[in-house]
Structure formats: C-alpha cells, structure tokens
Design an enzyme around this catalytic site. Structure first.
Site, PDB file in Angstrom:
ATOM      1  N   ASN A  25     -16.560 -14.485 -18.562  1.00 57.13           N
ATOM      2  CA  ASN A  25     -16.362 -14.036 -17.188  1.00 57.13           C
ATOM      3  C   ASN A  25     -16.277 -12.516 -17.091  1.00 57.13           C
ATOM      4  OD1 ASN A  25     -14.154 -14.350 -18.732  1.00 57.13           O
ATOM      5  ND2 ASN A  25     -13.075 -15.745 -17.371  1.00 57.13           N
ATOM      6  N   ASP A 142      -5.978 -18.682 -20.065  1.00 52.56           N
ATOM      7  CA  ASP A 142      -7.279 -19.358 -20.055  1.00 52.56           C
ATOM      8  C   ASP A 142      -7.432 -20.228 -21.299  1.00 52.56           C
ATOM      9  OD1 ASP A 142     -10.739 -18.272 -19.476  1.00 52.56           O
ATOM     10  OD2 ASP A 142      -9.607 -20.096 -18.965  1.00 52.56           O
TER      11      ASP A 142
END
Ligand SMILES: CCc1cc(O)ccc1-c1ccc2c(C(=O)Nc3ccc(C)nc3)n[nH]c2c1
Length: 296
Positions: A25, A142
């Site tokens: 990301n 995450d």
C-alpha cells in the site's frame, strides 16, 4: 555495507534490479542483487521504493525506516539499510530477502506437507515476534498472513511495517485520523468504529491469522478473502454491518479439521471487548503446550 549500527547505505549504482516481488500500500517491493563487485556474488535483497511523487509519504517513509531499524528479533524481517537516489530526493528501504515468499502462497503451495504441528510452530513464532513488537510499544496494525514471510520450512517472520505505529507513553492505544487501507476483516471492532489500535487489536488480528493458518489461506474457506474483491467492501455500511454481527456474537466458523482447542484460542482473540482478549505472552505459552502434546 558494514555491520555498523548506523543505517547502512546502499549505493544505487550497485543495486541490480531482478524482478518485482509485490505491490504494497506504500509502494512496490523489488528483488535486487547488491553487487558492488559486479560479479553476481552480491547478496539478494528486498527493496521498497517510495513512490517518488508522493512527497507526503517521505515523512511516513522516514518513520517506517526509523521503526524497523530499531527492531532486532529472529521472527521479524531484518532491516539492512537505505538507498538514496536522485540526489536525496528518492529513498528506498533495503530489507533481507526471504526466498519463500508470503505465508499465503507458501501454504497454498505446500498444503500437503504442512501438518497442524507445523502450523502451531508458525503461530508460536508470529506470537514471539508480536510479543517483541509489544515490548517495544509498537502496534503493527496490519497483522495478516499476507504480511508474514517464510524464511524456511521451520521459520516465519513478520514483515511490512508500513502501518506500524508507536503507542504514546501515556496511552494504551493509538488512534488514527483516517480509516485504514487494509481490509476490515482483520480489524478489531474498536479499530473499525473508533480507529483505535492497540496490542489488543493486534491480538484480534492474530486470531484472524490463526484462522488463515488452519484454513491454509484457502479462499473458499473464509468469506473475508472472497469479499475483499472490489473496494465496496470498505464502504462504511459494510463496516457497520460487520460490527453489528460481531456484537451479536457471530464469528468466523472453525476451519475444516481445525483442532477444537485452536478454534477456542481464535475465539478468545475475538473477544468483543479488547480487555477480555489474551496477551501475546499467554497465547505463546498456550501454543507451546499444544506443540508439545500434539499427537500428529
Ligand atoms: C522491503 C519491503 C518491506 C518493508 C518492511 O517494513 C518489512 C518487510 C519488507 C519486505 C517485504 C517483502 C519481502 C520479501 C519477499 O516478498 N520475498 C518473496 C520471495 C519469493 C516470492 C515468490 N515472493 C516474495 N522478502 N523480503 C521482504 C521484505
């Protein structure tokens, strides 16, 4: 680059691009060989380039580098150094290269010869890495099988600290200002509703990783992967629907052939109230006993 504690400096001219490893990301990860002698004897490394046009990310990127250069644990991917290019405008992060890729692809490929004892070994190593991160007051935010890398058939390491945050000394959680980028199915309820992240929200995600491990990261076995397609799954109404069914005690069903005591551990990690969730140290102890008396 030497073994000094200073961030090691990789010269761009010796960093040979080999291929793309994945798109994260915050930029893409490339496989490179650092080959100062020019004879192909140099080490293979994983390099994450910062997208050049996103200067705002530069500060984020500097923080990621500061974060991971301070981590030293065998279950955390090793930081090697940085590479500046275009003067000092562009920056790349250089990490150790793990040749077996992510846990997702490894489990899908090696499903036959990975038994529950080995899955528990991987779970205990992820737990150890998370315990270490917690001791450094870091919240990963995450934790997912896609961010666990396989070093060998008996060693996995936690990777991708792009979203890692340090908890302020006077608080037990970190509150972000924007909804996260990562799929909501790994998020604890309080992270969805209040953008609060803590060691206990990492424990919730660890429960999801346990589910991924024992379903060998198979898509059809778990709705969370299938429904990631298309980012309409990130819409607020879906997030609130998920929180509501979690409130009514819906949880992911046990994966096929999952030992009941492992599913019980997942359910403990998915306690709605964060303070009812176990700590990584108690999870680590529990898993260690399961490995010892695992009949398989
Ligand atoms: C540099 C980005 C980063 C940033 C951070 O903060 C922590 C870890 C990493 C990272 C991310 C990916 C990898 C990899 C790999 O992707 N290896 C592989 C091997 C084989 C296959 C098929 N796919 C893949 N190896 N070391 C890696 C380190």
């Amino acid at each position: 680059p030497g073994l000094s504690q200073e961030p090691s400096l990789y010269e761009e001219r010796h960093l040979r691009y080999i291929n793309l490893l994945g798109k994260g990301n915050f930029g893409s990860v490339e496989l490179c060989r650092y080959d100062p002698l020019g004879d192909n004897t140099g080490e293979l490394v994983a390099v994450k380039k910062l997208q050049p046009n996103k200067q705002s990310n530069m500060a984020e990127f500097q923080r990621e580098i500061h974060t991971i250069s301070s981590l030293h644990c065998e279950n955390i991917v090793k930081y090697l150094g940085v590479c500046y290019s275009m003067g000092r405008l562009n920056m790349s992060l250089v990490m150790e290269y793990l040749p077996n890729g992510s846990l997702v692809s490894y489990l899908e490929k090696n499903r036959q010869n990975v038994n529950s004892k080995r899955l528990l070994l991987f779970a205990s190593q992820i737990c150890k890495g998370m315990e270490y991160l917690q001791s450094m007051r870091y919240v990963h935010r995450d934790l997912a099988a896609r961010n666990i890398l396989v070093a060998s058939e008996t060693l996995v390491k936690i990777a991708d600290f792009g979203l890692t945050k340090i908890i302020p000394f006077d608080k037990e959680y970190y509150r972000v200002t924007h909804p996260g980028e990562s799929p909501i199915f790994w998020y604890a309820p309080e992270s969805i509703t209040e953008f609060k992240f803590s060691h206990k929200s990492d424990v919730w995600s660890f429960g999801i990783v346990l589910h991924e491990l024992f379903s060998y990261c198979e898509h059809k076995q778990n709705p969370k992967k299938v429904s990631m397609i298309g980012n309409d799954m990130q819409s607020p109404s879906i997030a609130m629907h998920l929180v509501n069914i979690l409130k009514e005690n819906w949880r992911l069903p046990a994966p096929l052939h999952c030992p009941p005591r492992v599913y019980a551990m997942m359910l403990n990690c998915w306690a709605y109230n964060s303070e009812d969730r176990p700590s990584f140290s108690s999870l680590g102890e529990q898993i260690k006993t399961y490995i010892q008396d695992d009949r398989e």
